[in-house]
Scaffold this active site. Structure first.
Site, mmCIF file in Angstrom:
data_model
loop_
_atom_site.group_PDB
_atom_site.id
_atom_site.type_symbol
_atom_site.label_atom_id
_atom_site.label_comp_id
_atom_site.label_asym_id
_atom_site.label_seq_id
_atom_site.Cartn_x
_atom_site.Cartn_y
_atom_site.Cartn_z
ATOM 1 N N ASP A 135 5.989 -27.706 -1.811
ATOM 2 C CA ASP A 135 4.659 -28.214 -2.174
ATOM 3 C C ASP A 135 4.441 -28.128 -3.680
ATOM 4 O O ASP A 135 4.561 -27.040 -4.270
ATOM 5 C CB ASP A 135 3.567 -27.381 -1.477
ATOM 6 C CG ASP A 135 3.549 -27.594 0.031
ATOM 7 O OD1 ASP A 135 4.203 -28.538 0.514
ATOM 8 O OD2 ASP A 135 2.862 -26.814 0.722
ATOM 9 N N GLY A 174 -12.237 -27.456 11.893
ATOM 10 C CA GLY A 174 -12.443 -26.820 10.585
ATOM 11 C C GLY A 174 -13.398 -25.642 10.702
ATOM 12 O O GLY A 174 -13.236 -24.793 11.584
ATOM 13 N N GLY A 210 -14.865 -24.311 14.084
ATOM 14 C CA GLY A 210 -14.056 -23.676 15.135
ATOM 15 C C GLY A 210 -13.172 -24.674 15.852
ATOM 16 O O GLY A 210 -12.514 -25.503 15.224
ATOM 17 N N ASP A 235 -9.124 -23.091 -0.576
ATOM 18 C CA ASP A 235 -8.046 -24.074 -0.407
ATOM 19 C C ASP A 235 -7.775 -24.220 1.090
ATOM 20 O O ASP A 235 -7.308 -23.276 1.733
ATOM 21 C CB ASP A 235 -6.790 -23.575 -1.154
ATOM 22 C CG ASP A 235 -5.638 -24.567 -1.093
ATOM 23 O OD1 ASP A 235 -5.752 -25.574 -0.375
ATOM 24 O OD2 ASP A 235 -4.619 -24.316 -1.760
ATOM 25 N N ASP A 283 -2.008 -25.325 10.133
ATOM 26 C CA ASP A 283 -0.704 -24.703 10.442
ATOM 27 C C ASP A 283 -0.877 -23.212 10.737
ATOM 28 O O ASP A 283 -0.196 -22.669 11.613
ATOM 29 C CB ASP A 283 0.266 -24.884 9.269
ATOM 30 C CG ASP A 283 0.484 -26.355 8.947
ATOM 31 O OD1 ASP A 283 0.403 -27.176 9.877
ATOM 32 O OD2 ASP A 283 0.721 -26.669 7.769
ATOM 33 N N SER A 336 -7.092 -17.872 5.967
ATOM 34 C CA SER A 336 -6.163 -18.622 5.095
ATOM 35 C C SER A 336 -6.895 -19.523 4.100
ATOM 36 O O SER A 336 -6.399 -19.739 2.999
ATOM 37 C CB SER A 336 -5.165 -19.430 5.932
ATOM 38 O OG SER A 336 -5.734 -20.654 6.338
ATOM 39 N N GLY A 349 -3.062 -21.904 -1.596
ATOM 40 C CA GLY A 349 -1.722 -22.130 -1.047
ATOM 41 C C GLY A 349 -1.705 -22.165 0.472
ATOM 42 O O GLY A 349 -2.754 -22.067 1.135
HETATM 43 O O1 RIB Z 1 -0.270 -28.814 6.492
HETATM 44 C C1 RIB Z 1 -0.012 -28.535 5.153
HETATM 45 C C2 RIB Z 1 1.346 -29.041 4.779
HETATM 46 O O2 RIB Z 1 1.348 -30.442 4.872
HETATM 47 C C3 RIB Z 1 1.764 -28.737 3.362
HETATM 48 O O3 RIB Z 1 2.428 -27.512 3.223
HETATM 49 C C4 RIB Z 1 2.616 -29.923 2.981
HETATM 50 O O4 RIB Z 1 3.962 -29.617 2.840
HETATM 51 C C5 RIB Z 1 2.384 -30.956 4.084
HETATM 52 O O5 RIB Z 1 3.465 -31.050 4.896
#
Ligand code: RIB
Length: 311
Positions: free
Chosen positions: A16, A221, A224, A247, A253, A285, A290
């Site tokens: 990234d 988001g 919830g 951020d 993820d 997060s 990041g």
């Molecule tokens: O979901 C976030 C991710 O989406 C980032 O880390 C970037 O690499 C994209 O794949």
């Protein structure tokens, strides 16, 4: 809490390149930014590292390029406790990259160039067939070739968790193989054919359950997540404590990695509590910059009950 249950992530690893600026640029506009960072990302690896940090027993199946990033990324994954037996370096290809812009309000914009991620193929599935078959949970996303994920989901005998991100229309074939489909509002809108928001989330969940998956979760988001299962069609809204976002990149993820881990480590807990804890991890997060760097290591959730309501 640690668990020996095997969490296998089949998916993307990218580097990234992130700029921070007061706001996101308009088309054709040049903005002065305040900061630039280079970090390890990609939805697959983010989910894998989120799970590893929470005590999951994680295995990554992915392709990296034969450049400096590929070698560094593989080494780093090993260092954070990920099994890298099936992390392959693809000759003559560059590692996937993501160009990310983050605004002061935490919103982001991302352009990805998949590079080696596009080379994750059915041969890689074959090489990892025993691991895939016996994984307690396998996680896939849509940053690597769809047919590879489909093949792996057909082979697995455990839980199959698809995070259908980034959004793609033509993925119906895999949905009957999904134990859990996890999407955000915009991804759900494309798959359910309605403009999804909290007020029509019940209809969207029902439309998505009709595609064949066992459980559907739509993340909202800061609001919830909502979910429904095949057994109990009642839509449930799990609420999330509000935080000031710094951020939001990779929050989805964090949610997916946490969900998979807690399904393994807290097997006896009701799903709304597991989803509540995964929302909690995602909200932690977003308070830091990041993706993987913002995921918690010593998560102390599950102490109190997460709030949920029937829709
Ligand atoms: O979901 C976030 C991710 O989406 C980032 O880390 C970037 O690499 C994209 O794949």
């Amino acid at each position: 809490m640690h668990s020996e249950a095997k969490i296998v992530v089949l998916g993307s690893c990218s580097v990234d390149f992130t700029t921070y600026a007061p706001r996101l640029p308009q088309p054709g506009e040049t903005l002065h930014g305040t900061k630039f960072t280079t970090s390890f990302g990609g939805k697959g690896a983010n989910q894998c590292v989120a799970a590893a940090k929470l005590g999951g027993n994680v295995y990554m199946i992915c392709k990296l390029g034969d450049d400096q990033w590929g070698k560094q990324y593989k080494e780093y994954l090993g260092e954070v406790g990920v099994d890298v037996t099936h992390v392959h370096i693809q000759p003559n290809v560059t590692t996937g990259i993501a160009q990310i812009s983050v605004a002061e309000n935490g919103e982001n914009q991302i352009v990805i160039v998949p590079g080696a991620n596009n080379h994750l193929n059915k041969d890689d599935v074959k090489k990892a067939v025993e691991l895939i078959k016996h994984a307690d949970i396998i996680i896939g996303q849509l940053e690597t070739p769809f047919e590879t994920t489909l093949e792996a989901f057909k082979l697995n005998n455990g839980l199959r968790l698809l995070n259908a991100a980034p959004a793609k229309e033509d993925i119906r074939e895999i949905l009957p193989y999904c134990s859990i489909l996890c999407v955000n509002e915009s991804e759900a809108s494309i798959l359910a054919n309605i403009n999804v928001n909290i007020s029509n989330a019940g209809v969207a969940l029902n439309n998505l359950l009709n595609t064949g998956c066992d459980t559907v979760i739509i993340t909202l988001g800061s609001k919830g997540a909502v979910y429904a299962t095949k057994q109990n069609k009642q839509p449930i809204h799990v609420l999330c404590e509000s935080v000031t976002p710094v951020d939001t990149t990779g929050a989805g993820d964090a949610f997916v990695g946490a969900l998979a881990t807690f399904l393994m480590t807290h097997k006896d807990y009701p799903l709304h509590q597991i989803i509540g804890a995964a929302c909690h991890v995602a909200s932690i997060s977003v308070t830091k910059e990041g993706t993987q760097t913002s995921y918690p290591k010593n998560f102390k959730g599950f102490g109190t009950e997460y709030t949920y309501v029937k829709l």
